[in-house]
Design a protein around this motif. Structure first.
Motif, short mmCIF file in Angstrom:
data_model
loop_
_atom_site.label_atom_id
_atom_site.label_comp_id
_atom_site.label_asym_id
_atom_site.label_seq_id
_atom_site.Cartn_x
_atom_site.Cartn_y
_atom_site.Cartn_z
N ARG A 3 0.82 -1.23 0.00
CA ARG A 3 0.00 0.00 0.00
C ARG A 3 0.85 1.26 0.00
N ILE A 4 2.03 1.16 0.61
CA ILE A 4 2.91 2.32 0.71
C ILE A 4 4.06 2.07 -0.25
N ASP A 5 3.96 2.69 -1.39
CA ASP A 5 4.84 2.40 -2.52
C ASP A 5 5.97 3.44 -2.54
N LEU A 6 7.13 3.05 -1.99
CA LEU A 6 8.27 3.97 -1.93
C LEU A 6 9.11 3.76 -3.17
N ARG A 7 9.07 4.72 -4.06
CA ARG A 7 9.76 4.55 -5.35
C ARG A 7 11.09 5.28 -5.37
N LEU A 8 12.13 4.53 -5.73
CA LEU A 8 13.46 5.13 -5.89
C LEU A 8 13.52 5.69 -7.30
N GLN A 9 13.02 6.89 -7.44
CA GLN A 9 12.87 7.47 -8.78
C GLN A 9 12.76 9.00 -8.67
N ASP A 10 13.31 9.67 -9.65
CA ASP A 10 13.17 11.12 -9.72
C ASP A 10 11.67 11.43 -9.91
N ALA A 11 11.14 12.25 -9.02
CA ALA A 11 9.70 12.54 -9.06
C ALA A 11 9.28 13.18 -10.37
N ARG A 12 10.20 13.89 -11.01
CA ARG A 12 9.81 14.56 -12.25
C ARG A 12 9.45 13.54 -13.31
N ALA A 13 10.13 12.39 -13.31
CA ALA A 13 9.78 11.31 -14.23
C ALA A 13 8.62 10.50 -13.66
N GLY A 14 8.67 10.23 -12.37
CA GLY A 14 7.67 9.37 -11.73
C GLY A 14 6.27 9.95 -11.77
N LEU A 15 6.16 11.25 -11.51
CA LEU A 15 4.82 11.87 -11.50
C LEU A 15 4.19 11.78 -12.88
N ALA A 16 5.01 11.91 -13.90
CA ALA A 16 4.50 11.88 -15.27
C ALA A 16 3.94 10.51 -15.63
N GLU A 17 4.37 9.47 -14.89
CA GLU A 17 3.91 8.10 -15.17
C GLU A 17 2.66 7.72 -14.39
#
Ligand SMILES: C[S@@+](CC[C@H](N)C(=O)[O-])C[C@H]1O[C@@H](n2cnc3c(N)ncnc32)[C@H](O)[C@@H]1O
Length: 213
Positions: free
Chosen positions: A107-121
């Motif tokens: 439920r708590i999805d901690l993504r190791l990712q730049d938010a600028r790319a992640g938000l777009a997905e």
């Protein structure tokens, strides 16, 4: 400090009961000089998430998971939270703390990712977004987050007063003149955003709150 010392002491003294896990996380943040949310700001986010009945939350800047924990604890059992972090050690620490609090990774999805790319997905709608990554990137995060919010959804943005320097419009040695100018421009645009109704609160380091029209 934005509020007077007396107000700060009063708020600290009237805070909810001790929370050993959060206390450990605060000590971790202080030890490693990781900027994390103070207790009042965390409580505000928690109450707001509950007040709007948030089920889906997105966060930019997990660090070691302090704000994530405040938000995740406000969610119903079927709620979900996506949080972005680019530092692997911080993300792993956050994962361990959240697991210790009984919050499932599903439920708590901690993504190791730049938010600028992640938000777009991401696919919306989200009920609440919390922005707390690189201050110079706030405009970009906001541009990506607003379309993801449901009408009436909330975006909260941390550090918009930068220890009060944003109001005084001069550097204190910690926040630079450039950061202050960027923050002032961001605040102006947020308050005038055509899709949002926004306000700035002097809680913590200054938290801006904006509801999607
Ligand atoms: C102020 S800290 C976050 C604190 C956390 N929200 C809390 O209150 O406990 C900002 C974090 O954002 C991360 N960060 C910076 N740029 C990022 C980006 N583009 N995407 C995701 N995370 C980012 C940093 O590594 C740092 O850990």
């Amino acid at each position: 400090m934005i509020v007077t010392p007396a107000v700060r002491e009063y708020l600290d003294a009237t805070r909810s009961p001790a929370d050993p896990l959060l206390a450990e996380m605060q000590a971790h943040g202080a030890r490693e000089r990781i900027p994390i949310l103070d207790a009042q700001s965390g409580a505000l986010l928690h109450v707001l998430a509950r007040a709007i009945g948030a089920r889906r939350v997105v966060e930019v800047g997990t660090a070691i998971g302090v704000s994530t924990l405040h938000l995740a604890r406000a969610l119903p059992p079927d709620g979900e939270l996506v949080s972005f972090e680019i530092d692997p050690a911080r993300r792993d620490a956050a994962q361990r703390y959240l697991e210790r609090d009984g919050l499932e990774a599903a439920r708590i999805d901690l993504r190791l990712q730049d938010a600028r790319a992640g938000l777009a997905e991401l696919a919306g709608p989200f009920d609440l977004a919390f922005l707390d990554g690189v201050k110079a990137e706030y405009e970009n995060y906001l541009r990506l987050v607003v379309p993801l919010l449901r009408p009436g959804g909330l975006v909260a943005v941390d550090n918009v007063l930068m220890s009060g320097t944003v109001a005084e419009n001069r550097s204190d040695g910690h926040w630079s003149d450039e950061q202050i100018a960027t923050a002032r421009a961001f605040n102006e645009r947020l308050l005038a955003h055509p899709e949002l109704v926004a306000t700035i609160t002097p809680v913590g380091d200054g938290i801006a709150l904006a509801a999607k029209r």
